[in-house]
Design a protein around this motif. Structure first.
Motif, PDB file in Angstrom:
ATOM      1  N   PRO A  80       5.486   1.870  -0.199  1.00 55.90           N
ATOM      2  CA  PRO A  80       5.994   2.310  -1.503  1.00 55.90           C
ATOM      3  C   PRO A  80       7.478   2.011  -1.669  1.00 55.90           C
ATOM      4  O   PRO A  80       8.241   2.087  -0.708  1.00 55.90           O
ATOM      5  CB  PRO A  80       5.734   3.818  -1.509  1.00 55.90           C
ATOM      6  CG  PRO A  80       5.464   4.206  -0.105  1.00 55.90           C
ATOM      7  CD  PRO A  80       5.101   2.973   0.654  1.00 55.90           C
ATOM      8  N   VAL A  92       3.789  -4.565  -1.509  1.00 58.32           N
ATOM      9  CA  VAL A  92       4.788  -3.768  -2.203  1.00 58.32           C
ATOM     10  C   VAL A  92       4.050  -2.769  -3.073  1.00 58.32           C
ATOM     11  O   VAL A  92       3.203  -3.134  -3.878  1.00 58.32           O
ATOM     12  CB  VAL A  92       5.703  -4.666  -3.064  1.00 58.32           C
ATOM     13  CG1 VAL A  92       6.750  -3.817  -3.761  1.00 58.32           C
ATOM     14  CG2 VAL A  92       6.347  -5.755  -2.228  1.00 58.32           C
ATOM     15  N   GLY A  93       4.362  -1.474  -2.874  1.00 56.72           N
ATOM     16  CA  GLY A  93       3.630  -0.454  -3.606  1.00 56.72           C
ATOM     17  C   GLY A  93       4.449   0.380  -4.485  1.00 56.72           C
ATOM     18  O   GLY A  93       5.503   0.617  -4.621  1.00 56.72           O
ATOM     19  N   ARG A 145       5.847  -4.581  -7.458  1.00 52.33           N
ATOM     20  CA  ARG A 145       4.634  -3.919  -6.966  1.00 52.33           C
ATOM     21  C   ARG A 145       3.452  -4.880  -7.014  1.00 52.33           C
ATOM     22  O   ARG A 145       3.262  -5.594  -7.999  1.00 52.33           O
ATOM     23  CB  ARG A 145       4.340  -2.674  -7.775  1.00 52.33           C
ATOM     24  CG  ARG A 145       5.279  -1.549  -7.428  1.00 52.33           C
ATOM     25  CD  ARG A 145       4.975  -0.288  -8.236  1.00 52.33           C
ATOM     26  NE  ARG A 145       5.797   0.801  -7.801  1.00 52.33           N
ATOM     27  CZ  ARG A 145       7.042   1.024  -8.216  1.00 52.33           C
ATOM     28  NH1 ARG A 145       7.599   0.216  -9.085  1.00 52.33           N
ATOM     29  NH2 ARG A 145       7.727   2.046  -7.757  1.00 52.33           N
ATOM     30  N   VAL A 182       0.250  -0.662   2.353  1.00 53.22           N
ATOM     31  CA  VAL A 182       1.072  -0.538   1.152  1.00 53.22           C
ATOM     32  C   VAL A 182       2.356   0.190   1.520  1.00 53.22           C
ATOM     33  O   VAL A 182       2.324   1.264   2.116  1.00 53.22           O
ATOM     34  CB  VAL A 182       0.322   0.215   0.033  1.00 53.22           C
ATOM     35  CG1 VAL A 182       1.219   0.410  -1.172  1.00 53.22           C
ATOM     36  CG2 VAL A 182      -0.940  -0.546  -0.343  1.00 53.22           C
TER      37      VAL A 182
END
Length: 75
Positions: free
Chosen positions: A9, A74-75, A58, A7
């Motif tokens: 961010p 995508v976090g 996200r 992940v």
């Protein structure tokens, strides 16, 4: 996909694919995005993507075909 996607961010609600590839260390330089995308080796959520400006949100999963293949969420 043998390994779980890592992940990465992001600060905002979304990010463009070209920017995300660099942020996730899937490419070395931003200029590498366009030729990589032209090869058809990048998928977003399992679909081939060739647009550097594709908006990601996200939870989207980006994979660059290898070897070695690399996947980031995508976090």
């Amino acid at each position: 996909m043998g390994e779980a996607a890592r992940v990465v961010p992001i600060r905002d609600a979304g990010i463009r694919l070209g920017q995300f590839l660099k942020l996730a260390d899937l490419i070395d330089q931003g200029a590498d995005a366009k030729p990589l995308l032209a090869t058809g080796d990048v998928t977003v959520n399992g679909e081939v993507e060739t647009r550097r400006g594709r908006q990601l949100v996200r939870g989207d999963v980006v994979t660059v075909a290898g070897p070695p293949a690399d996947t980031a969420t995508v976090g």
